[in-house]
Design an enzyme around this catalytic site. Structure first.
Site, PDB file in Angstrom:
ATOM      1  N   HIS A 145      -2.246 -87.796-109.130  1.00 12.30           N
ATOM      2  CA  HIS A 145      -1.956 -89.175-108.728  1.00 12.30           C
ATOM      3  C   HIS A 145      -3.046 -89.789-107.851  1.00 12.30           C
ATOM      4  CE1 HIS A 145       1.733 -88.856-110.775  1.00 12.30           C
ATOM      5  NE2 HIS A 145       2.509 -88.418-109.808  1.00 12.30           N
ATOM      6  N   GLU A 174       7.775 -92.522-116.142  1.00 13.63           N
ATOM      7  CA  GLU A 174       6.474 -93.077-115.779  1.00 13.63           C
ATOM      8  C   GLU A 174       5.666 -93.426-117.033  1.00 13.63           C
ATOM      9  OE1 GLU A 174       4.638 -90.317-112.790  1.00 13.63           O
ATOM     10  OE2 GLU A 174       6.548 -89.271-113.093  1.00 13.63           O
ATOM     11  N   ARG A 208      -2.165 -85.713-113.699  1.00 11.54           N
ATOM     12  CA  ARG A 208      -3.093 -84.668-113.284  1.00 11.54           C
ATOM     13  C   ARG A 208      -4.419 -84.707-114.037  1.00 11.54           C
ATOM     14  NH1 ARG A 208       2.082 -83.086-112.785  1.00 11.54           N
ATOM     15  NH2 ARG A 208       2.649 -81.937-110.892  1.00 11.54           N
ATOM     16  N   HIS A 210       6.101 -95.113-109.715  1.00 11.58           N
ATOM     17  CA  HIS A 210       6.736 -93.804-109.496  1.00 11.58           C
ATOM     18  C   HIS A 210       8.116 -93.944-108.852  1.00 11.58           C
ATOM     19  CE1 HIS A 210       6.931 -89.464-108.702  1.00 11.58           C
ATOM     20  NE2 HIS A 210       5.825 -89.334-109.421  1.00 11.58           N
ATOM     21  N   SER A 211       8.908 -94.885-109.334  1.00 17.09           N
ATOM     22  CA  SER A 211      10.271 -95.010-108.823  1.00 17.09           C
ATOM     23  C   SER A 211      11.142 -93.854-109.307  1.00 17.09           C
ATOM     24  CB  SER A 211      10.895 -96.336-109.273  1.00 17.09           C
ATOM     25  OG  SER A 211      10.291 -97.428-108.609  1.00 17.09           O
ATOM     26  N   TYR A 212      11.990 -93.382-108.399  1.00 16.48           N
ATOM     27  CA  TYR A 212      12.998 -92.363-108.727  1.00 16.48           C
ATOM     28  C   TYR A 212      14.323 -93.084-108.961  1.00 16.48           C
ATOM     29  CZ  TYR A 212      10.049 -88.523-106.892  1.00 16.48           C
ATOM     30  OH  TYR A 212       9.055 -87.603-106.658  1.00 16.48           O
ATOM     31  N   GLN A 228       5.872 -90.035-118.948  1.00 13.08           N
ATOM     32  CA  GLN A 228       6.132 -88.820-118.204  1.00 13.08           C
ATOM     33  C   GLN A 228       7.586 -88.849-117.728  1.00 13.08           C
ATOM     34  OE1 GLN A 228       3.754 -86.486-117.855  1.00 13.08           O
ATOM     35  NE2 GLN A 228       4.600 -85.065-116.350  1.00 13.08           N
ATOM     36  N   ASP A 266       8.990 -82.058-116.512  1.00 20.03           N
ATOM     37  CA  ASP A 266       7.870 -82.765-115.890  1.00 20.03           C
ATOM     38  C   ASP A 266       6.782 -82.833-116.950  1.00 20.03           C
ATOM     39  OD1 ASP A 266       6.199 -84.068-114.177  1.00 20.03           O
ATOM     40  OD2 ASP A 266       6.027 -82.444-112.720  1.00 20.03           O
TER      41      ASP A 266
END
Length: 383
Positions: free
Chosen positions: A146, A348, A121, A217-219, A320, A283
């Site tokens: 992002h 991240e 952000r 940004h893989s989950y 992150q 987060d």
């Protein structure tokens, strides 16, 4: 941002000779590329759909032990990472979709995508640079998240096969894109190792001063979908401090110790143990120990049920940790799974959020003549 580097022009991209830190990569068992690719299957390329007149392709890399990594040129997106559990059963440990349509959804939460021009952000989508005020796209509660409405996750990346184990992804972000200044040429080299690693080497150059902060940004859900959430996963983050944030997840500018708080992951801890003590869930940006542009072990993730383990190495100063708080079951992904709250997590590697407005944070301004570089390595194993 590093300076004093002399770029070498190669096509539209600038690259530099990397310094070799003696013994480091040997110690970690990590290499920038494979010396021999004959044991890898040739990279497969197939059509993944169309966006207007542009064909989107999926590239599949398979290493000698059977690990499979798939990436598409829309968003430079990792769609699959398939690795074995302790019994040798293979499963996909990242969240994603069965088709291109899922990745084109307006509510796609950046599944597997390459993130930029600025990951995380920027407060109010505004910053001052060299005495000039810039306003970039505000796409998240009045802030820039992002990269704005159309960040690097929603653009077409040129992908070139370098070997049976590696791909080169390139993109030009033009001056004024989402309000950011300067033409920025970006490249990401993705290399799959024979030791079940996925290595991402990022580089960028710009013709004007501009903020640059990139990540993937893989989950992850190391159970490969056998568990609906990651709350039983165990996590270690090698960071003794974190950056507190306000209700909009904008850093306050403070750096606090994690000791005695729910943010303390300096020893292995079940993610769900104290998550209720964190309003909204995790987060947050963690300040990594010993970060000094060298490749360090930043985090370790373990799923006791499957035995799968993920070790994350990075050259970045921050990490992150996002616990999938905004997944709400409305998105149907791989194999018809509904991704519920905490269905996956993101680790991240990046610079800190809102750094352009926080003078005490590590610098994220890339200037002409400099080269932005970072490396992140995801190493999968079992125990």
């Amino acid at each position: 941002m590093r300076s004093g580097l002399t770029p070498i022009k190669t096509g539209i991209m600038y690259t530099i000779k990397r310094k070799v830190i003696a013994g480091l990569f040997l110690l970690l068992g990590l290499t920038a590329c494979q010396k021999k690719s004959t044991s890898f299957k040739p990279i497969e390329t197939e059509s993944y759909g169309m966006i207007e007149s542009t064909e989107i392709k999926q590239f599949t890399i398979q290493n000698p032990s059977g690990m499979v990594v798939k990436v598409i040129d829309y968003g430079g997106t990792i769609t699959d990472i398939i690795v074995p559990d302790r019994k040798g059963a293979f499963g996909n440990v990242v969240l994603g979709f069965n088709s291109l349509e899922g990745y084109l959804r307006s509510d796609n939460p950046y599944m597997g995508a390459t993130i930029g021009r600025y990951a995380n952000r920027i407060a109010k989508g505004a910053f001052q640079l060299d005495g000039k005020e810039y306003q970039v796209t505000k796409n998240n509660n009045g802030h820039c998240l992002h990269g704005g409405n159309k960040g690097f996750d929603q653009v077409y990346w040129q992908i070139k096969i370098l070997s049976d184990s590696s791909l080169l992804m390139t993109y030009r972000s033009v001056d004024g894109e989402e309000g950011f200044p300067g033409n920025v040429d970006v490249q990401v080299i993705m290399t799959v190792g024979s030791d079940n690693t996925v290595r991402l080497d990022y580089e960028a150059v710009s013709d004007q001063p501009t903020p640059v902060n990139m990540t993937n940004h893989s989950y992850f859900n190391l159970s490969a979908g056998k568990q609906e959430t990651i709350l039983d996963h165990e996590l270690i983050i090698h960071g003794d401090q974190y950056t507190p944030s306000n209700e909009d997840l904008i850093p306050t500018g403070e750096i606090r110790t994690v000791k005695g708080t729910a943010f303390d992951f300096t020893r292995s801890k079940v993610i769900g143990k104290e998550i209720s003590d964190v309003p909204g869930g995790y987060d947050h940006n963690f300040v990594l120990n010993d970060a000094d542009d060298k490749l360090i072990l930043a985090a370790e993730l373990f799923d006791p049920a499957s035995g799968r383990k993920l070790g994350l190495f990075t050259t970045e100063p921050g990490l992150q940790f996002y616990s999938g708080n905004f997944l709400d079951g409305s998105i149907t992904g791989n194999n018809g799974r509904n991704y519920i709250r905490h269905g996956g997590l993101c680790l991240e590697p990046q610079h800190f959020p809102d750094s352009p407005n926080q003078s005490s944070f590590p610098n994220t301004i890339l200037r002409p003549g400099q080269v932005y570089r970072q490396t992140s390595v995801f190493k999968f194993s079992v125990q």
